[in-house]
Design a protein around this motif. Structure first.
Motif, PDB file in Angstrom:
ATOM      1  N   ARG A   1      62.320 -58.201  -4.645  1.00 21.01           N
ATOM      2  CA  ARG A   1      63.491 -57.284  -5.943  1.00 21.01           C
ATOM      3  C   ARG A   1      62.986 -55.380  -4.831  1.00 21.01           C
ATOM      4  O   ARG A   1      62.190 -55.422  -5.096  1.00 21.01           O
ATOM      5  CB  ARG A   1      63.047 -57.371  -7.087  1.00 21.01           C
ATOM      6  CG  ARG A   1      64.173 -56.615  -8.034  1.00 21.01           C
ATOM      7  CD  ARG A   1      64.026 -56.471  -9.461  1.00 21.01           C
ATOM      8  NE  ARG A   1      64.859 -56.456 -10.228  1.00 21.01           N
ATOM      9  CZ  ARG A   1      64.689 -54.881 -10.658  1.00 21.01           C
ATOM     10  NH1 ARG A   1      63.893 -54.553 -10.452  1.00 21.01           N
ATOM     11  NH2 ARG A   1      65.900 -54.240 -11.697  1.00 21.01           N
ATOM     12  N   VAL A   2      64.259 -54.937  -4.638  1.00 14.49           N
ATOM     13  CA  VAL A   2      64.267 -53.996  -4.327  1.00 14.49           C
ATOM     14  C   VAL A   2      65.408 -52.916  -5.420  1.00 14.49           C
ATOM     15  O   VAL A   2      65.585 -53.555  -5.990  1.00 14.49           O
ATOM     16  CB  VAL A   2      65.745 -53.898  -3.180  1.00 14.49           C
ATOM     17  CG1 VAL A   2      65.499 -52.632  -2.583  1.00 14.49           C
ATOM     18  CG2 VAL A   2      64.825 -54.730  -2.118  1.00 14.49           C
ATOM     19  N   THR A   3      64.840 -51.713  -5.318  1.00 17.32           N
ATOM     20  CA  THR A   3      65.145 -50.692  -6.358  1.00 17.32           C
ATOM     21  C   THR A   3      65.054 -49.701  -5.322  1.00 17.32           C
ATOM     22  O   THR A   3      64.183 -49.460  -4.895  1.00 17.32           O
ATOM     23  CB  THR A   3      63.977 -51.057  -7.401  1.00 17.32           C
ATOM     24  OG1 THR A   3      63.022 -50.663  -7.447  1.00 17.32           O
ATOM     25  CG2 THR A   3      64.474 -51.641  -8.353  1.00 17.32           C
TER      26      THR A   3
ATOM     27  N   ASP B   1      72.535 -54.799  -2.579  1.00 21.84           N
ATOM     28  CA  ASP B   1      71.842 -55.770  -3.070  1.00 21.84           C
ATOM     29  C   ASP B   1      70.727 -55.294  -3.254  1.00 21.84           C
ATOM     30  O   ASP B   1      69.216 -55.541  -2.564  1.00 21.84           O
ATOM     31  CB  ASP B   1      72.127 -57.069  -1.645  1.00 21.84           C
ATOM     32  CG  ASP B   1      71.776 -58.395  -1.422  1.00 21.84           C
ATOM     33  OD1 ASP B   1      70.964 -58.633  -2.804  1.00 21.84           O
ATOM     34  OD2 ASP B   1      71.610 -58.828  -1.237  1.00 21.84           O
ATOM     35  N   GLU B   2      69.964 -55.370  -4.342  1.00 25.73           N
ATOM     36  CA  GLU B   2      68.769 -55.764  -5.236  1.00 25.73           C
ATOM     37  C   GLU B   2      68.167 -56.927  -4.786  1.00 25.73           C
ATOM     38  O   GLU B   2      66.791 -56.815  -5.250  1.00 25.73           O
ATOM     39  CB  GLU B   2      68.986 -55.383  -6.386  1.00 25.73           C
ATOM     40  CG  GLU B   2      69.098 -56.950  -7.306  1.00 25.73           C
ATOM     41  CD  GLU B   2      68.575 -56.045  -9.329  1.00 25.73           C
ATOM     42  OE1 GLU B   2      68.516 -56.876  -9.660  1.00 25.73           O
ATOM     43  OE2 GLU B   2      69.173 -54.955  -9.326  1.00 25.73           O
ATOM     44  N   ARG B   3      68.566 -58.057  -4.022  1.00 23.84           N
ATOM     45  CA  ARG B   3      67.833 -59.445  -3.985  1.00 23.84           C
ATOM     46  C   ARG B   3      68.430 -59.747  -2.670  1.00 23.84           C
ATOM     47  O   ARG B   3      68.696 -60.714  -2.734  1.00 23.84           O
ATOM     48  CB  ARG B   3      67.820 -60.893  -5.342  1.00 23.84           C
ATOM     49  CG  ARG B   3      67.076 -59.770  -6.468  1.00 23.84           C
ATOM     50  CD  ARG B   3      66.825 -61.281  -7.257  1.00 23.84           C
ATOM     51  NE  ARG B   3      66.802 -61.094  -8.744  1.00 23.84           N
ATOM     52  CZ  ARG B   3      65.597 -60.460  -9.337  1.00 23.84           C
ATOM     53  NH1 ARG B   3      64.476 -60.539  -8.284  1.00 23.84           N
ATOM     54  NH2 ARG B   3      64.833 -59.650 -10.480  1.00 23.84           N
TER      55      ARG B   3
ATOM     56  N   LEU C   1      59.416 -52.177  -3.471  1.00 23.71           N
ATOM     57  CA  LEU C   1      59.778 -53.450  -3.569  1.00 23.71           C
ATOM     58  C   LEU C   1      58.660 -53.984  -4.101  1.00 23.71           C
ATOM     59  O   LEU C   1      57.796 -53.881  -4.671  1.00 23.71           O
ATOM     60  CB  LEU C   1      59.407 -54.558  -1.606  1.00 23.71           C
ATOM     61  CG  LEU C   1      60.437 -52.963  -0.992  1.00 23.71           C
ATOM     62  CD1 LEU C   1      59.704 -53.697   0.842  1.00 23.71           C
ATOM     63  CD2 LEU C   1      61.613 -53.142  -1.042  1.00 23.71           C
ATOM     64  N   SER C   2      59.460 -55.405  -4.488  1.00 22.66           N
ATOM     65  CA  SER C   2      58.346 -56.043  -5.461  1.00 22.66           C
ATOM     66  C   SER C   2      58.700 -57.990  -5.091  1.00 22.66           C
ATOM     67  O   SER C   2      59.746 -58.030  -5.075  1.00 22.66           O
ATOM     68  CB  SER C   2      59.120 -56.474  -6.763  1.00 22.66           C
ATOM     69  OG  SER C   2      58.270 -57.229  -7.891  1.00 22.66           O
ATOM     70  N   GLU C   3      57.827 -57.886  -4.980  1.00 21.87           N
ATOM     71  CA  GLU C   3      57.638 -59.828  -4.731  1.00 21.87           C
ATOM     72  C   GLU C   3      57.902 -61.003  -5.144  1.00 21.87           C
ATOM     73  O   GLU C   3      58.017 -61.602  -5.359  1.00 21.87           O
ATOM     74  CB  GLU C   3      56.196 -59.530  -3.570  1.00 21.87           C
ATOM     75  CG  GLU C   3      55.942 -58.443  -2.319  1.00 21.87           C
ATOM     76  CD  GLU C   3      57.128 -58.775  -1.367  1.00 21.87           C
ATOM     77  OE1 GLU C   3      57.797 -59.858  -1.292  1.00 21.87           O
ATOM     78  OE2 GLU C   3      57.280 -57.894  -0.662  1.00 21.87           O
ATOM     79  N   THR C   4      58.047 -60.387  -6.975  1.00 32.06           N
ATOM     80  CA  THR C   4      57.978 -61.274  -7.923  1.00 32.06           C
ATOM     81  C   THR C   4      59.400 -62.021  -7.720  1.00 32.06           C
ATOM     82  O   THR C   4      60.462 -60.618  -7.594  1.00 32.06           O
ATOM     83  CB  THR C   4      57.407 -60.793  -8.827  1.00 32.06           C
ATOM     84  OG1 THR C   4      58.198 -59.403  -9.738  1.00 32.06           O
ATOM     85  CG2 THR C   4      56.433 -60.989  -8.875  1.00 32.06           C
ATOM     86  N   SER C   5      59.911 -62.950  -8.229  1.00 33.04           N
ATOM     87  CA  SER C   5      61.574 -62.973  -8.482  1.00 33.04           C
ATOM     88  C   SER C   5      61.776 -63.296 -10.137  1.00 33.04           C
ATOM     89  O   SER C   5      62.283 -62.088 -10.217  1.00 33.04           O
ATOM     90  CB  SER C   5      61.852 -64.225  -7.825  1.00 33.04           C
ATOM     91  OG  SER C   5      60.326 -65.235  -8.359  1.00 33.04           O
TER      92      SER C   5
END
Length: 66
Positions: A2-4, A37-39, A62-66
Protein backbone atom coordinates in the motif's frame (compact mmCIF):
# COMPACT_ATOMS: atom_id res chain seq x y z
CA UNK A 1 1.82 -3.19 -0.89
CA UNK A 2 0.00 0.00 0.00
CA UNK A 3 1.38 3.40 -1.01
CA UNK A 4 0.61 6.73 0.60
CA UNK A 5 2.04 10.16 -0.18
CA UNK A 6 2.35 13.31 1.88
CA UNK A 7 1.73 16.16 -0.52
CA UNK A 8 2.75 18.68 2.14
CA UNK A 9 6.27 17.17 2.20
CA UNK A 10 6.63 16.81 -1.57
CA UNK A 11 9.19 19.13 -3.17
CA UNK A 12 8.22 18.30 -6.78
CA UNK A 13 11.48 16.62 -7.81
CA UNK A 14 9.61 14.14 -10.02
CA UNK A 15 11.82 11.10 -9.42
CA UNK A 16 8.77 9.04 -8.50
CA UNK A 17 7.06 9.80 -11.81
CA UNK A 18 10.17 8.88 -13.77
CA UNK A 19 10.52 5.56 -11.93
CA UNK A 20 6.86 4.52 -11.64
CA UNK A 21 4.60 6.55 -13.95
CA UNK A 22 1.77 4.03 -13.52
CA UNK A 23 1.67 4.85 -9.80
CA UNK A 24 2.70 8.51 -9.54
CA UNK A 25 1.98 11.71 -11.43
CA UNK A 26 2.49 15.41 -10.71
CA UNK A 27 0.10 18.33 -10.59
CA UNK A 28 0.60 20.67 -13.53
CA UNK A 29 0.58 23.89 -11.53
CA UNK A 30 3.17 23.08 -8.85
CA UNK A 31 4.60 19.59 -9.66
CA UNK A 32 3.39 18.12 -6.36
CA UNK A 33 2.98 14.34 -6.40
CA UNK A 34 -0.37 12.77 -7.21
CA UNK A 35 -0.92 9.13 -6.26
CA UNK A 36 -2.58 7.23 -9.11
CA UNK A 37 -2.64 3.75 -7.56
CA UNK A 38 -2.39 3.15 -3.81
CA UNK A 39 -2.22 -0.64 -4.32
CA UNK A 40 0.04 -1.18 -7.34
CA UNK A 41 0.43 -4.53 -9.07
CA UNK A 42 3.28 -6.71 -7.85
CA UNK A 43 5.21 -6.13 -11.07
CA UNK A 44 5.52 -2.45 -10.04
CA UNK A 45 6.68 -3.02 -6.46
CA UNK A 46 10.43 -2.76 -7.16
CA UNK A 47 10.00 0.55 -9.00
CA UNK A 48 7.74 1.93 -6.26
CA UNK A 49 10.27 0.93 -3.58
CA UNK A 50 13.02 2.68 -5.53
CA UNK A 51 10.84 5.78 -5.93
CA UNK A 52 10.28 5.84 -2.18
CA UNK A 53 14.00 5.35 -1.49
CA UNK A 54 15.11 8.20 -3.76
CA UNK A 55 12.40 10.70 -2.81
CA UNK A 56 14.42 13.68 -1.51
CA UNK A 57 11.55 14.85 0.71
CA UNK A 58 10.57 11.46 2.11
CA UNK A 59 7.01 12.06 0.93
CA UNK A 60 6.30 8.45 -0.11
CA UNK A 61 5.37 5.83 2.49
CA UNK A 62 5.04 2.13 1.85
CA UNK A 63 3.27 -0.53 3.84
CA UNK A 64 3.84 -4.16 2.99
CA UNK A 65 0.58 -5.24 4.63
CA UNK A 66 -2.52 -5.58 2.53
Amino acid sequence: MRVTVDQDKCCGAGNCVLLAPEVFDQREDDAIVVLLDERPAERLHAAVREASDVCPAGAIRLSETS
